[in-house]
Scaffold this motif. Structure first.
Motif, PDB file in Angstrom:
ATOM      1  N   THR A   1      23.019  -1.552 -33.726  1.00  0.00           N
ATOM      2  CA  THR A   1      22.975  -2.652 -34.713  1.00  0.00           C
ATOM      3  C   THR A   1      22.452  -3.931 -34.073  1.00  0.00           C
ATOM      4  OG1 THR A   1      25.331  -2.928 -34.256  1.00  0.00           O
ATOM      5  CG2 THR A   1      24.739  -1.903 -36.349  1.00  0.00           C
ATOM      6  N   THR A   2      22.831  -4.179 -32.803  1.00  0.00           N
ATOM      7  CA  THR A   2      22.324  -5.369 -32.111  1.00  0.00           C
ATOM      8  C   THR A   2      20.812  -5.267 -31.975  1.00  0.00           C
ATOM      9  OG1 THR A   2      24.348  -5.182 -30.800  1.00  0.00           O
ATOM     10  CG2 THR A   2      22.760  -6.844 -30.120  1.00  0.00           C
ATOM     11  N   ARG A   3      20.357  -4.068 -31.595  1.00  0.00           N
ATOM     12  CA  ARG A   3      18.927  -3.843 -31.404  1.00  0.00           C
ATOM     13  C   ARG A   3      18.163  -4.099 -32.705  1.00  0.00           C
ATOM     14  NH1 ARG A   3      19.009   1.551 -29.022  1.00  0.00           N
ATOM     15  NH2 ARG A   3      20.338   0.531 -27.467  1.00  0.00           N
ATOM     16  N   VAL A   4      18.693  -3.579 -33.807  1.00  0.00           N
ATOM     17  CA  VAL A   4      18.030  -3.758 -35.108  1.00  0.00           C
ATOM     18  C   VAL A   4      17.965  -5.234 -35.474  1.00  0.00           C
ATOM     19  CG1 VAL A   4      18.247  -3.336 -37.591  1.00  0.00           C
ATOM     20  CG2 VAL A   4      18.643  -1.465 -35.955  1.00  0.00           C
ATOM     21  N   PHE A   5      19.101  -5.929 -35.275  1.00  0.00           N
ATOM     22  CA  PHE A   5      19.140  -7.364 -35.608  1.00  0.00           C
ATOM     23  C   PHE A   5      18.118  -8.135 -34.773  1.00  0.00           C
ATOM     24  CE2 PHE A   5      20.856 -11.617 -34.587  1.00  0.00           C
ATOM     25  CZ  PHE A   5      20.846 -12.165 -35.852  1.00  0.00           C
ATOM     26  N   LEU A   6      18.096  -7.878 -33.473  1.00  0.00           N
ATOM     27  CA  LEU A   6      17.212  -8.631 -32.588  1.00  0.00           C
ATOM     28  C   LEU A   6      15.747  -8.308 -32.839  1.00  0.00           C
ATOM     29  CD1 LEU A   6      19.293  -8.482 -29.301  1.00  0.00           C
ATOM     30  CD2 LEU A   6      18.728 -10.529 -30.612  1.00  0.00           C
ATOM     31  N   SER A   7      15.470  -7.097 -33.332  1.00  0.00           N
ATOM     32  CA  SER A   7      14.072  -6.700 -33.551  1.00  0.00           C
ATOM     33  C   SER A   7      13.413  -7.599 -34.603  1.00  0.00           C
ATOM     34  CB  SER A   7      13.998  -5.237 -33.988  1.00  0.00           C
ATOM     35  OG  SER A   7      14.514  -5.113 -35.294  1.00  0.00           O
ATOM     36  N   HIS A   8      14.207  -8.128 -35.552  1.00  0.00           N
ATOM     37  CA  HIS A   8      13.629  -9.034 -36.552  1.00  0.00           C
ATOM     38  C   HIS A   8      13.038 -10.270 -35.890  1.00  0.00           C
ATOM     39  CE1 HIS A   8      15.209  -6.606 -39.703  1.00  0.00           C
ATOM     40  NE2 HIS A   8      16.465  -6.785 -39.331  1.00  0.00           N
ATOM     41  N   PHE A   9      13.723 -10.720 -34.835  1.00  0.00           N
ATOM     42  CA  PHE A   9      13.253 -11.940 -34.163  1.00  0.00           C
ATOM     43  C   PHE A   9      12.012 -11.658 -33.338  1.00  0.00           C
ATOM     44  CE2 PHE A   9      17.581 -12.752 -35.253  1.00  0.00           C
ATOM     45  CZ  PHE A   9      17.544 -14.051 -35.702  1.00  0.00           C
ATOM     46  N   HIS A  10      11.998 -10.489 -32.655  1.00  0.00           N
ATOM     47  CA  HIS A  10      10.820 -10.168 -31.863  1.00  0.00           C
ATOM     48  C   HIS A  10       9.610 -10.025 -32.771  1.00  0.00           C
ATOM     49  CE1 HIS A  10      13.366  -9.990 -28.522  1.00  0.00           C
ATOM     50  NE2 HIS A  10      13.964  -8.842 -28.806  1.00  0.00           N
ATOM     51  N   ASN A  11       9.812  -9.395 -33.937  1.00  0.00           N
ATOM     52  CA  ASN A  11       8.700  -9.197 -34.861  1.00  0.00           C
ATOM     53  C   ASN A  11       8.123 -10.524 -35.323  1.00  0.00           C
ATOM     54  OD1 ASN A  11       9.062  -6.538 -34.618  1.00  0.00           O
ATOM     55  ND2 ASN A  11      10.101  -6.234 -36.591  1.00  0.00           N
TER      56      ASN A  11
END
Lengths: 254, 222
Positions: free
Chosen positions: A242-252
């Motif tokens: 879940t942390t990975r999914v959340f953070l991926s929005h920011f990287h994108n």
């Protein structure tokens, strides 16, 4: 950890049938900076507001410095006066600044020491002017808040909270309402505070800032702490999906 | 249009009656504005009380007076209330009581609205500094709320000034009552009622200008 400024254990809160915080345990070391991140509705703002009792928890325990409040069992609700004393020990900065529009900038910063600590006016004003200089606004002391930009308002709000000489500072999405070009000046002030050794909890969507300034990052979702660790580690190598999914929005978003 | 020869000099002959009537109207307005504000403040704060009983009592009072025509209330307090209580009150007292209670019900809503119009963030910022709720009300909320209340409170007071003309039905010698006497005496209804309208207008004009200025200053300071 003996060196903890803030200690939260078993904290619970619900609004109606919605459980916003479920058994939160968190320790913040003296002089360290903790960033609370997570999707909206995860409970991070509620947690922050519990720490200075703007939201009263239903269970658990909060200690800030030597001052502790327990919310378990049938413990009598603390008096308004006791709550006020507890709050005076923590500084809070809000998303929408909440400066007092009927007071000048310097009066805003003086208000806490004047009316809570009963400090003499001259002393309170001297302290306020010094703090305004510290946040880079020494020339704005005598104007009203409506003449300031959002970034300037937020820096005044930080000075106002610092005037109470709090043991810890709480920041509730303090750059979310700012135009992008004004975010930097507020983060700059916070960076200086962290360098000075202030204990801080920061609720933020500025992931880059969290990685740079925070010692630890706490990722929350649905009222629980999902993952917690050194800032760089959690942000660059999250363990939980879940942390990975959340953070991926920011990287994108870049 | 029929041709009409105006004779305002007739009105002028009765200037002392008009002056006395204007004095009664202004005096009555001052009395009912002050009493109404006190009643309104109490009822407005009761509306924000934590006690459900206090909230209910003030709600019942406010709605009862806001939703009844003032003329009906005046007649009720002067003619009906004494039958109920057995205590006869004079027309002036009945007028002062009725107008104060009537005005107070409107002031209460303005005062309550002014206080709740202040963003919750203001109270939170005060609390976060370590202020007690009472101090937050006094130092943060009320100073801002009163500023917002002033224009609507003044507007309500202007309405109260005009409302006092209704007391003429109870034979209180206000401006309108004196005018009616002059009109019957002289058969110069056109001049008399024109003069009365002009006096109300002239007294209220500066007040409305002040309200406008207050509103403008408020808009600037926000």
């Amino acid at each position: 950890m003996d060196n903890c400024k803030i200690e939260i254990s078993g904290l619970r809160k619900s609004f109606g049938s919605l459980q916003v915080l479920r058994d939160i345990n968190l320790k913040v070391e003296t002089g360290s900076v903790v960033a609370l991140i997570g999707p909206s509705g995860s409970g991070k703002s509620t947690l922050l507001r519990c720490i200075n009792l703007l939201v009263i928890p239903e269970g658990g325990r909060i200690r800030v410095g030597d001052d502790a409040f327990s919310f378990d069992g049938n413990a009598k609700l603390s008096s308004a006066r006791e709550q006020a004393r507890f709050r005076s020990n923590t500084g809070m900065v809000f998303q929408h600044f909440n400066l007092f529009p009927h007071m000048t900038v310097v009066q805003n910063v003086m208000e806490g020491p004047l009316s809570v600590k009963g400090m003499p006016k001259a002393e309170a004003e001297a302290r306020a002017r010094k703090l305004l200089a510290k946040v880079g606004l020494s020339d704005k002391g005598d104007v009203f808040p409506n003449k300031l930009s959002g970034g300037q308002k937020q820096r005044v709000a930080i000075a106002r909270a610092l005037a109470m000489e709090p043991a810890v500072m709480l920041f509730d999405e303090v750059t979310s309402a700012l135009d992008p070009e004004l975010v930097g000046e507020v983060l700059g002030v916070m960076r200086d505070l962290a360098k000075d050794g202030m204990t801080m909890i920061i609720v933020t969507h500025e992931i880059g800032f969290a990685r740079e300034v925070a010692d630890r990052v706490v990722f929350m979702r649905d009222g629980v702490i999902v993952e917690e660790g050194p800032a760089r580690e959690v942000i660059e190598h999250p363990k939980e999906e879940t942390t990975r999914v959340f953070l991926s929005h920011f990287h994108n978003r870049g | 249009m029929i041709s009409y020869t105006w004779h305002f000099e007739v009105v002028w002959q009765y200037s002392r009656l008009f002056l006395a009537g204007t004095g009664v109207t202004i005096g009555l307005t001052i009395a009912v504005v002050i009493l109404g504000l006190l009643i309104g403040l109490v009822a407005g704060l009761m509306q924000l009380s934590r006690s459900a009983a206090l909230r209910w009592v003030s709600w019942a009072y406010i709605e009862m007076f806001r939703l009844t025509p003032l003329l009906v209330l005046l007649l009720w307090f002067y003619y009906a209330l004494p039958m109920l209580t057995g205590i006869k009150i004079d027309a002036l007292s009945a007028s002062v009581i009725t107008l104060s209670l009537y005005g107070g019900s409107f002031y209460a809503e303005v005062i309550r609205g002014g206080i709740i119009s202040i963003e919750p963030g203001q109270s939170e910022a005060g609390l976060a500094l370590g202020m007690t709720p009472a101090r937050v009300m006094r130092r943060i909320v009320l100073p801002q709320a009163i500023k917002r209340m002033i224009p609507p409170l003044m507007n309500q007071s202007i309405i109260q000034f005009k409302n006092t003309s209704l007391v003429s039905v109870l034979a209180v010698p206000d401006l309108l009552y004196q005018g009616q006497i002059v009109a019957m005496d002289t058969y110069r209804a056109l001049e008399v009622y024109t003069a009365i309208a002009a006096i109300y207008f002239v007294v209220l004009l500066p007040l409305t200008v002040i309200v406008k200025m207050a509103e403008r200053r408020l808009a600037q300071s926000n």
